[in-house]
Design an enzyme around this catalytic site. Structure first.
Site, short mmCIF file in Angstrom:
data_model
loop_
_atom_site.label_atom_id
_atom_site.label_comp_id
_atom_site.label_asym_id
_atom_site.label_seq_id
_atom_site.Cartn_x
_atom_site.Cartn_y
_atom_site.Cartn_z
N TYR A 133 0.86 -1.19 0.00
CA TYR A 133 0.00 0.00 0.00
C TYR A 133 0.89 1.23 0.00
CZ TYR A 133 -3.84 3.11 1.66
OH TYR A 133 -4.76 4.11 1.81
N LYS A 161 -1.49 -1.50 -4.02
CA LYS A 161 -2.45 -0.42 -4.15
C LYS A 161 -1.65 0.87 -4.16
CE LYS A 161 -5.96 2.26 -1.77
NZ LYS A 161 -6.54 2.63 -0.45
#
Length: 301
Positions: A133, A161
């Site tokens: 992330y 992500k």
């Protein structure tokens, strides 16, 4: 595991006692009915940074139970300390979470080698698939090309992500990725279609909490080759995105969910609820999505 589609960055329903179980179950059902391809819990919009370890485990258990295998569940396990991440990932493994999302450590600025070592140690001491992330505006730390290329070598790291908001950075990940089992997910809602056109596998989208069907349409119309319809769906969420920016995350998003009948409660302090004037402005924007999304509005005073 190949991750694809629209995955809401789900808020965490709260009440005066902590996690709101019934509110959580209701929101899960609402999102799945909207056609989402997975659920991303305990991220930034899920207020992970304000919740205790016990609350995170409780919440993940409820979500996994309510989902009951219908879509994959990805749970945020990030922390500043490597050992705390490992502990939480191992708890999520017992619960039945499909993968752990691990935000870069935050507060301090770490070297590339420290970031690589952080993820490598986590991977060595856990068995759950890991999603990186990247959100440097919030963490001060950046998964650059060097860090990314090194982490690609770790088999249990299956995706990223990217919420940097930088398409050039996302292109860099795409260029470096040589693994068919690795998923690249856009974390900036304004760039879902652009990312898909570049080769992204999907998006973790906060707006999908509310304009669920519209976000899903961006992906599904793109996959079907209907680029103009996908472009229209992408453009149509602009007003909603702007409305949610009127306050600190996730205050605007939680108000919108309450306004469409979801019992998600207020954000945790120090984040405050919207003012009366802000609510009125957001209500006007939400009216634009009533027909497409099929919800009714409940105005708060």
């Amino acid at each position: 595991m190949k991750i694809r589609g629209i995955i809401p960055a789900m808020v965490t329903p709260l009440n005066e006692n902590g996690i709101n179980e019934e509110g959580t179950r209701k929101l899960v059902r609402h999102l799945i009915a909207g056609g989402v391809h997975g659920l991303f819990i305990l991220g930034t919009n899920g207020e992970f940074h304000t919740l205790s370890k016990e609350e995170k485990i409780q919440f993940a258990k409820i979500v996994v139970d309510e989902v009951s295998g219908r879509v994959p569940v990805f749970a945020g396990a990030g922390d500043i300390a490597t050992n705390k991440v490992i502990e939480l990932v191992n708890e999520f493994t017992k619960i039945g979470v499909d993968a752990a999302s691990i935000i870069t450590p935050y507060l301090l600025k770490y070297t590339d080698e420290e970031l690589i070592h952080h993820y490598r140690v986590i991977a060595e001491q856990t068995t759950l698939p890991i999603i990186l992330y990247n959100i440097p505006p919030n963490t001060r730390n950046f998964i650059n090309r060097h860090v990314f290329s090194e982490l690609l070598k770790i088999d249990s790291i299956i995706g990223i992500k990217d919420s940097s908001g930088d398409l050039e950075n996302f292109k860099g990940y795409l260029e470096l990725n040589h693994r068919e089992d690795f998923s690249l997910l856009m974390g900036s809602d304004s760039k879902i279609l652009e990312a898909l056109q570049l080769g992204a596998d999907g998006s973790v989208a906060s707006t999908a909490n509310v304009v669920t069907k519209t976000d899903v349409a961006i992906y599904e119309q793109f996959v079907a080759g209907n680029i103009e319809q996908a472009r229209q769906a992408q453009a149509s969420i602009d007003d909603f995105r702007e409305a949610c920016k009127c306050s600190t995350i996730p205050s605007g998003l939680k108000y919108c969910l309450r306004a469409i009948g979801q019992d998600v409660g207020l954000p945790k302090l120090p984040v405050l609820d919207l003012t009366k004037e802000e609510k009125q402005q957001v209500d006007q924007v939400l009216q634009k999505y009533v027909q497409a999304e099929g919800f009714t509005l409940k105005v708060e005073q």
